[in-house]
Scaffold this motif. Structure first.
Motif, PDB file in Angstrom:
ATOM      1  N   ARG A  13      55.443 -23.153   2.675  1.00  9.19           N
ATOM      2  CA  ARG A  13      56.482 -22.192   3.086  1.00  9.19           C
ATOM      3  C   ARG A  13      56.457 -20.973   2.162  1.00  9.19           C
ATOM      4  N   TYR A  14      56.293 -21.197   0.886  1.00  7.31           N
ATOM      5  CA  TYR A  14      56.207 -20.103  -0.077  1.00  7.31           C
ATOM      6  C   TYR A  14      55.053 -19.168   0.291  1.00  7.31           C
ATOM      7  N   MET A  15      53.895 -19.734   0.625  1.00  7.17           N
ATOM      8  CA  MET A  15      52.743 -18.915   0.979  1.00  7.17           C
ATOM      9  C   MET A  15      52.980 -18.168   2.296  1.00  7.17           C
ATOM     10  N   GLN A  16      53.695 -18.764   3.234  1.00  9.87           N
ATOM     11  CA  GLN A  16      54.033 -18.055   4.477  1.00  9.87           C
ATOM     12  C   GLN A  16      54.859 -16.813   4.164  1.00  9.87           C
ATOM     13  N   VAL A  17      55.826 -16.957   3.267  1.00  9.34           N
ATOM     14  CA  VAL A  17      56.670 -15.831   2.876  1.00  9.34           C
ATOM     15  C   VAL A  17      55.829 -14.751   2.197  1.00  9.34           C
ATOM     16  N   GLU A  18      54.941 -15.155   1.302  1.00 11.69           N
ATOM     17  CA  GLU A  18      54.076 -14.198   0.613  1.00 11.69           C
ATOM     18  C   GLU A  18      53.173 -13.461   1.605  1.00 11.69           C
ATOM     19  N   ARG A  19      52.611 -14.183   2.567  1.00  9.77           N
ATOM     20  CA  ARG A  19      51.745 -13.539   3.565  1.00  9.77           C
ATOM     21  C   ARG A  19      52.536 -12.560   4.429  1.00  9.77           C
ATOM     22  N   LYS A  20      53.774 -12.912   4.775  1.00  7.67           N
ATOM     23  CA  LYS A  20      54.607 -12.005   5.562  1.00  7.67           C
ATOM     24  C   LYS A  20      54.903 -10.741   4.768  1.00  7.67           C
ATOM     25  N   GLU A  21      55.196 -10.894   3.485  1.00 11.06           N
ATOM     26  CA  GLU A  21      55.461  -9.721   2.661  1.00 11.06           C
ATOM     27  C   GLU A  21      54.234  -8.810   2.593  1.00 11.06           C
ATOM     28  N   ILE A  22      53.050  -9.405   2.457  1.00 10.18           N
ATOM     29  CA  ILE A  22      51.817  -8.609   2.446  1.00 10.18           C
ATOM     30  C   ILE A  22      51.685  -7.863   3.770  1.00 10.18           C
ATOM     31  N   ALA A  23      51.936  -8.540   4.884  1.00  9.36           N
ATOM     32  CA  ALA A  23      51.828  -7.894   6.201  1.00  9.36           C
ATOM     33  C   ALA A  23      52.831  -6.752   6.325  1.00  9.36           C
ATOM     34  N   ASP A  24      54.047  -6.973   5.862  1.00  6.56           N
ATOM     35  CA  ASP A  24      55.071  -5.914   5.910  1.00  6.56           C
ATOM     36  C   ASP A  24      54.640  -4.719   5.070  1.00  6.56           C
ATOM     37  N   ARG A  25      54.145  -4.979   3.881  1.00  8.73           N
ATOM     38  CA  ARG A  25      53.695  -3.894   3.003  1.00  8.73           C
ATOM     39  C   ARG A  25      52.513  -3.161   3.616  1.00  8.73           C
ATOM     40  N   ARG A  26      51.610  -3.906   4.251  1.00  2.60           N
ATOM     41  CA  ARG A  26      50.447  -3.317   4.920  1.00  2.60           C
ATOM     42  C   ARG A  26      50.901  -2.356   6.027  1.00  2.60           C
ATOM     43  N   ASN A  27      52.030  -2.672   6.629  1.00  2.00           N
ATOM     44  CA  ASN A  27      52.583  -1.852   7.711  1.00  2.00           C
ATOM     45  C   ASN A  27      53.514  -0.756   7.212  1.00  2.00           C
ATOM     46  N   GLY A  28      53.523  -0.495   5.904  1.00  5.85           N
ATOM     47  CA  GLY A  28      54.267   0.632   5.355  1.00  5.85           C
ATOM     48  C   GLY A  28      55.740   0.388   5.089  1.00  5.85           C
ATOM     49  N   GLU A  29      56.109  -0.840   4.813  1.00  6.00           N
ATOM     50  CA  GLU A  29      57.521  -1.140   4.574  1.00  6.00           C
ATOM     51  C   GLU A  29      58.099  -0.333   3.412  1.00  6.00           C
ATOM     52  N   LEU A  30      57.358  -0.158   2.337  1.00  6.80           N
ATOM     53  CA  LEU A  30      57.906   0.566   1.191  1.00  6.80           C
ATOM     54  C   LEU A  30      58.260   1.996   1.580  1.00  6.80           C
ATOM     55  N   ALA A  31      57.400   2.654   2.334  1.00  7.45           N
ATOM     56  CA  ALA A  31      57.689   4.029   2.761  1.00  7.45           C
ATOM     57  C   ALA A  31      58.974   4.072   3.584  1.00  7.45           C
ATOM     58  N   ARG A  32      59.159   3.094   4.466  1.00  6.13           N
ATOM     59  CA  ARG A  32      60.383   3.048   5.283  1.00  6.13           C
ATOM     60  C   ARG A  32      61.617   2.811   4.423  1.00  6.13           C
ATOM     61  N   VAL A  33      61.496   1.908   3.461  1.00  5.87           N
ATOM     62  CA  VAL A  33      62.636   1.586   2.598  1.00  5.87           C
ATOM     63  C   VAL A  33      62.995   2.782   1.718  1.00  5.87           C
ATOM     64  N   LEU A  34      61.983   3.474   1.224  1.00  5.88           N
ATOM     65  CA  LEU A  34      62.244   4.608   0.335  1.00  5.88           C
ATOM     66  C   LEU A  34      62.863   5.781   1.074  1.00  5.88           C
ATOM     67  N   GLY A  35      62.399   6.043   2.281  1.00  5.48           N
ATOM     68  CA  GLY A  35      62.931   7.178   3.024  1.00  5.48           C
ATOM     69  C   GLY A  35      62.611   8.496   2.332  1.00  5.48           C
ATOM     70  N   PRO A  36      63.412   9.515   2.618  1.00  5.87           N
ATOM     71  CA  PRO A  36      63.149  10.833   2.012  1.00  5.87           C
ATOM     72  C   PRO A  36      63.509  10.847   0.530  1.00  5.87           C
ATOM     73  N   ALA A  37      62.900  11.784  -0.169  1.00  5.45           N
ATOM     74  CA  ALA A  37      63.159  11.947  -1.602  1.00  5.45           C
ATOM     75  C   ALA A  37      64.621  12.313  -1.827  1.00  5.45           C
ATOM     76  N   LEU A  38      65.163  11.785  -2.880  1.00  9.49           N
ATOM     77  CA  LEU A  38      66.526  12.110  -3.293  1.00  9.49           C
ATOM     78  C   LEU A  38      66.471  13.321  -4.222  1.00  9.49           C
ATOM     79  N   PRO A  39      67.600  13.957  -4.454  1.00  6.12           N
ATOM     80  CA  PRO A  39      67.595  15.088  -5.397  1.00  6.12           C
ATOM     81  C   PRO A  39      66.976  14.671  -6.729  1.00  6.12           C
ATOM     82  N   GLY A  40      66.064  15.487  -7.202  1.00  3.77           N
ATOM     83  CA  GLY A  40      65.385  15.212  -8.465  1.00  3.77           C
ATOM     84  C   GLY A  40      64.120  14.386  -8.313  1.00  3.77           C
TER      85      GLY A  40
END
Length: 111
Positions: A13-40
């Motif tokens: 189960r742990y490895m399933q979660v890790e693989r899902k996280e890799i897939a999400d990151r591969r699909n640009g999850e960090l960019a979506r979470v970060l969104g536009p730049a904040l002031p500064g």
């Protein structure tokens, strides 16, 4: 005491979660979470961070951390001994993202 079959099931189960996280990151999850730049912040820097994260995910690499030391390991090579370093890496990323969100939200007026 945890039975070997339970330990194996939890490990799978742990490895399933890790693989899902890799897939999400591969699909640009960090960019979506970060969104536009904040002031500064620099939009270019955020874009660079998101690109590097996606590239690491495409290589199948998971971030590990011990204090300020950061390294990457193929997700398929993670072991039980890596879990504390994985948890720390995930916690630091979450704290960073939450800190950005908190700093961007309007301050509550004092009463």
């Amino acid at each position: 005491m945890v039975a070997e079959s339970d330990r194996q099931r939890l490990g799978e189960r742990y490895m399933q979660v890790e693989r899902k996280e890799i897939a999400d990151r591969r699909n640009g999850e960090l960019a979506r979470v970060l969104g536009p730049a904040l002031p500064g912040e620099s939009q270019e820097e955020l874009g660079r961070l998101a690109r590097e994260d996606r590239e690491k995910a495409e290589e199948g690499l998971a971030e590990l951390r011990d204090g300020e030391e950061v390294w990457y390991k193929p997700v398929e090579e993670l072991t039980r001994r890596d879990r504390a370093a994985r948890i720390e890496a995930q916690r630091k990323r979450l704290e960073w993202v939450q800190g950005r969100l908190k700093s961007s939200s309007p301050k509550n007026p004092q009463r």
